[in-house]
Structure formats: C-alpha cells, structure tokens
Design an enzyme around this catalytic site. Structure first.
Site, mmCIF file in Angstrom:
data_model
loop_
_atom_site.group_PDB
_atom_site.id
_atom_site.type_symbol
_atom_site.label_atom_id
_atom_site.label_comp_id
_atom_site.label_asym_id
_atom_site.label_seq_id
_atom_site.Cartn_x
_atom_site.Cartn_y
_atom_site.Cartn_z
ATOM 1 N N ASP A 59 -7.495 2.429 8.108
ATOM 2 C CA ASP A 59 -5.934 2.674 7.935
ATOM 3 C C ASP A 59 -5.734 4.055 8.681
ATOM 4 O O ASP A 59 -6.303 5.040 8.817
ATOM 5 C CB ASP A 59 -5.834 3.504 6.521
ATOM 6 N N GLU A 65 0.839 -1.246 0.009
ATOM 7 C CA GLU A 65 0.072 -0.010 0.136
ATOM 8 C C GLU A 65 0.785 1.163 -0.040
ATOM 9 O O GLU A 65 0.672 2.235 -0.442
ATOM 10 C CB GLU A 65 -0.903 0.064 1.192
ATOM 11 N N GLU A 66 1.994 1.169 0.876
ATOM 12 C CA GLU A 66 2.727 2.379 1.004
ATOM 13 C C GLU A 66 3.532 2.590 -0.583
ATOM 14 O O GLU A 66 4.031 3.717 -0.717
ATOM 15 C CB GLU A 66 3.836 2.098 1.974
#
Length: 519
Positions: free
Chosen positions: A355, A326-327
């Site tokens: 998140d 995701e990062e």
C-alpha cells in the site's frame, strides 16, 4: 468518458464469462515445497531472480498511466462504487485473465461516502482560512455551513472524551475545538453533541494533517472535521485571548453502493499451502490515487503478469487480490476474509500487503511483524516476524536501507491478522513527516510529508518516485518467486533486531485507508 465507457461496457461480459483456461501454472498435486521433484530452495531462488530481473517500475508505470486515464474520464477519481473503480477493476481482470489465471470478482455492498464540502474559516477577530478535512461518516451541516462561536475543550490525556470535559463552558450551539487523543473520534463528537455543540473540530496531537473516521454512519452525531496540530494550537491561543467566531461547513454524500474485489490465482500449486498478496485498487474521491494505491496495485499486477510468463509450476498456490473499498475502512479485505470457510482460512499460509510503495518523499518501511521496535501495536501472528525478516534480508542483499513501521493492522492485512494469518508488507509513507535522520538516509526533504499529495487531487502520475517504485516491485517479485516454491522460512526462528532507522515513524498516522479512528 471514452476510456471509462469502453472499459465499463466490458465489465458485465467479464462478470458473466466462464473462467479462461489459459496456460496452467501446475497441476495442484505436488507436496508443499517439493517443486515438482526439484529442490524447493533452488526453484525458489531461480524464480525469484527471474521475476526480480523482469518485473520493472518502467513496465508497471504503464498500468499507472491506464489508471490515470480512467480517473481523468471519470470525475477525477477511482473510488469504490464509482465508474472509475469499475473500469480499473475490469482493466486488471482482463490482464490477468489473458495471462492464464483463474480470475473472479467478489461483489459486495458498502456505505459509499463522498465529501461535498469541507470549509473552516475564522470570521472574527481576525479573518483567515483554516484547512479542514471532513471525517468519514460525518453528519452534514446545512448548505453554506454554520457561523458560530468556537469553544475550547480543556486539554488532558482524554480531551473531549467525557461529559465532565464540557462542564467548564457553554457549548450549546457552538463549535467544540477538541485535541486528539485518549478515545475514538466518534466518542469525542458524541460527547460534544451531548453537551449541545453544533459541530466538532478535532486537531492533531502530532505533526501533519488529520484525516479521520467516525467508524460508521450510525456513530455520527454532529458535523465533524479534522485539522492540523499547528492550526488547532493557533485557534486555542486565539481563544485564550478572547472570543472567536468561525464559519464551519462539512457536507458528505452517504449511500449504499456495490463494488467488487478482483481475485486471481494460479491454476496449479497445492491449495493447502496458499500464498496471498494484495493491494487496494480504489482511490479516495478527491483524486486519482496514483500513489495511493495505484502504485501497489500496478506493482502487484506487473509481477503477476511476469509470473505467468515464466511458465513456472509452483509447488504452492499463489493468489493475488486487488481490494475495493479500502478507503472506506478495509471493507474489501474484510468481506473476503469473512467469506472464507475454516478450511480456506487454514490453507492461507501468509498474506503480504503493498500500500503506497512509491511516495515521492518516501522512506522504505517494512511492517514490524515481530514488534522488535517496541512501538505501538504488538507483534503479528506467528510467522509475521519471519515475513519481516525475509523482506529485510532481501533489501539488505540489494544494499537498500529500510526501517520498521508499526504493525497496526490498519491496512488490508488487518483482517488477516485478526484470524491469525501471518502478515507483512512494505509502505513508503503517507502524511507523516520525514525526519532529518530519514532525509540523510533516503534523501528527500526533512520536515515535509512523505507524500504531500496524500488523499489529494495532485496524487497523479507526477506523484511517483520511480526509485521507490522499483525497489518495492522487486520486493513483491522476490516474495512471489520465493513463496511459490518454498515456505520453510516461515518456521525458522527469528532473533528480534530493532530497526536501524527511526523505529515506528511514518506508520503511526497511516492506517492504509488513511482515516484514523482513535488516538
């Protein structure tokens, strides 16, 4: 390396193991919302109350301790493509498998990045250090960096976006100072490169640090980093008074690696009515990522485990996902969505994303699915407004204050929105600055970031608000309990009501993976 070694050694066995056929969550043949012959609304209320009561921040904190221990023995982080993430994924996999879920890995390749150096210093006229963050996919300077003159790009609504912005000065071999806004960061550094600049420093146009991305490695032309609005304005003022020379170094490792999502689902429940909840499991390489996003991952895991213990036979199939990379740009959720058939897409009735749900100076944000706040992006797909309303209604029932945050799609719900799946979720803030009004409502300190350790080494076990953590775990628990049995609220009309807090604040700077690509 004891924790990581033991967990990582188990990973190949888990990948090759046959699915564990533990306790069934139903038989998969009930009608949607039927609750196996019982009232769907009554079954939903019963289960949601049970899960809210039993799923706690105290128990979920144990998962955070495991994530911290893994990071401590794996170079201090749990980034996708690293041993730390592999061990985290194996930990989650084993817990879910033992609980009786049908669990699988989804493996994919991705461009791994790791910052090796990010330094900016004024050499003259008055030496000082400036905090800078290397943009993802930036080209690297030589080891030791560059020493060059700094040149200011004229400020307008599209600073640094067009060739004409560089006509007023000689940028050859210099470092371009560019204000954020008007176009993607990739466009700004590309225009600076065409003008002959050796590097680009982009400063924020709002409070807080600037953590950005060039989108992909192919877009990178010159070394590029982001700095705060205050630092940028100070450098611009220095340039107005005379020449400024800086030392500039950003270096980044970039290579293709393999990582995996963890996906678990109930063995029963009607597949045609599938409910999906997710959180990203990976951290950045700068720290263990306990709030971002160990908090969402741990909260989701704890609710899933309590759901298994409940022995509830859901009318609808419930699927939990822990995304990787995701990062690096929502790559795990994008890979998942891209792998769905048209039939599978149609079966997913909603997606909820969690998140950063325990920010130490946080605010209770709920994604603005109906765009009632009128900030930034428009509304989500039909049904998103109902998801927002349901979360708000639950928080109201608990006497918890909340406010909207822009529904940008910049976290793992983004890929679901793109294919028309109703989406929503909660968030407690990243590098955005808490306002005076928010401090009065939620406590904490005004003028300080919601999470001062965002994307930093200090995002560890001490960087968690147990109060926010508990509230948001309750949100997850209520959603699982409700939608496992009853989806009828998704078709009930919503009357848009603007946020009672400070609409849209806190969400505009955060895109889930923490790297903005544009204005």
């Amino acid at each position: 390396m004891a924790v990581v070694a033991a967990t990582a050694l188990a990973t190949p066995l888990l990948l090759g193991a046959a699915p564990y056929h533990g306790p069934s969550h139903g038989h998969g043949h009930s009608k949607p919302g039927a609750g196996h012959g019982k009232s769907p609304s009554k079954e939903a209320v019963k289960l949601s109350r049970e899960l809210v009561k039993k799923a706690s921040a105290r128990d979920a904190y144990r998962h955070l301790q495991e994530f911290q221990a893994i990071a401590d023995s794996a170079d201090g982080h749990r980034a996708a493509g690293s041993l730390g993430h592999d061990a985290s994924a194996a930990y989650v996999y084993r817990k879910l498998q033992r609980a009786g879920y049908q669990v699988s890995y989804q493996t994919f390749r991705f461009p791994y990045t790791e910052t090796l150096a990010e330094k900016l210093a004024v050499v003259s006229p008055t030496p000082r250090q400036v905090t800078i963050t290397a943009m993802t996919y930036t080209p690297s300077t030589p080891v030791g960096g560059l020493t060059a003159g700094l040149v200011n790009v004229p400020v307008d609504d599209t600073s640094g976006c067009e060739a004409s912005d560089y006509a007023s000065a000689n940028f050859t071999g210099k470092i371009a100072l560019i204000k954020r806004g008007g176009c993607p960061f990739a466009d700004k550094q590309a225009a600076a490169a065409e003008a002959g600049a050796a590097g680009a420093v982009i400063y924020n146009n709002t409070e807080g640090l600037l953590s950005g991305t060039l989108g992909d490695a192919a877009a990178g032309r010159i070394p590029t980093g982001g700095i705060s609005q205050a630092e940028g304005e100070q450098l611009a003022a220095d340039l107005a008074a005379g020449e400024v020379t800086v030392s500039f170094e950003v270096r980044q490792l970039q290579e293709v690696r393999t990582t995996r999502n963890v996906v678990a689902e109930t063995r029963g429940g009607k597949a045609a009515n599938t409910v999906v909840l997710g959180a990203h499991l990976d951290s950045v390489t700068d720290g263990p990522g306990i709030n971002d996003n160990g908090s969402g991952s741990a909260g989701l895991l704890e609710v899933a485990l309590e759901f298994a213990k409940s022995k509830s036979k859901p009318a609808n199939k419930v699927r939990f996902a822990w995304w990787s990379a995701e990062e690096n740009g929502l790559l795990g959720s994008e890979a998942y969505v891209a792998g769905l058939s048209e039939k599978q897409r149609q079966q997913i009735k909603l997606y909820l994303n969690f998140d950063m749900i325990a920010s130490p100076n946080g605010v209770q944000f709920v994604y603005d699915g109906d765009d009632s706040d009128g900030v930034g992006a428009g509304p989500g797909p039909e049904g998103s407004a109902q998801l927002e309303r349901d979360i708000n209604k639950f928080l109201d029932s608990k006497g918890k204050k909340h406010e909207g945050t822009d529904f940008t799609g910049r976290s793992d719900y983004g890929p679901f929105i793109e294919i028309g799946i109703p989406s929503g979720g909660t968030f407690t803030g990243a590098e955005g600055i808490k306002t005076e009004a928010q401090a009065k409502v939620y406590g904490g300190q005004a003028g300080v970031a919601y999470d001062a350790c965002y994307h930093a080494a200090c995002d560890d076990l001490s960087n968690i608000s147990m109060r926010h953590f508990d509230v948001n775990i309750d949100v997850i628990a209520n959603a699982v309990g409700t939608y496992a049995h009853d989806l009828r609220s998704l078709t009930r009309p919503v009357k848009p009501v603007p946020s009672t807090g400070t609409p849209g604040s806190g969400g505009g700077l955060h895109d889930g993976h923490g790297h903005e690509v544009t204005e």
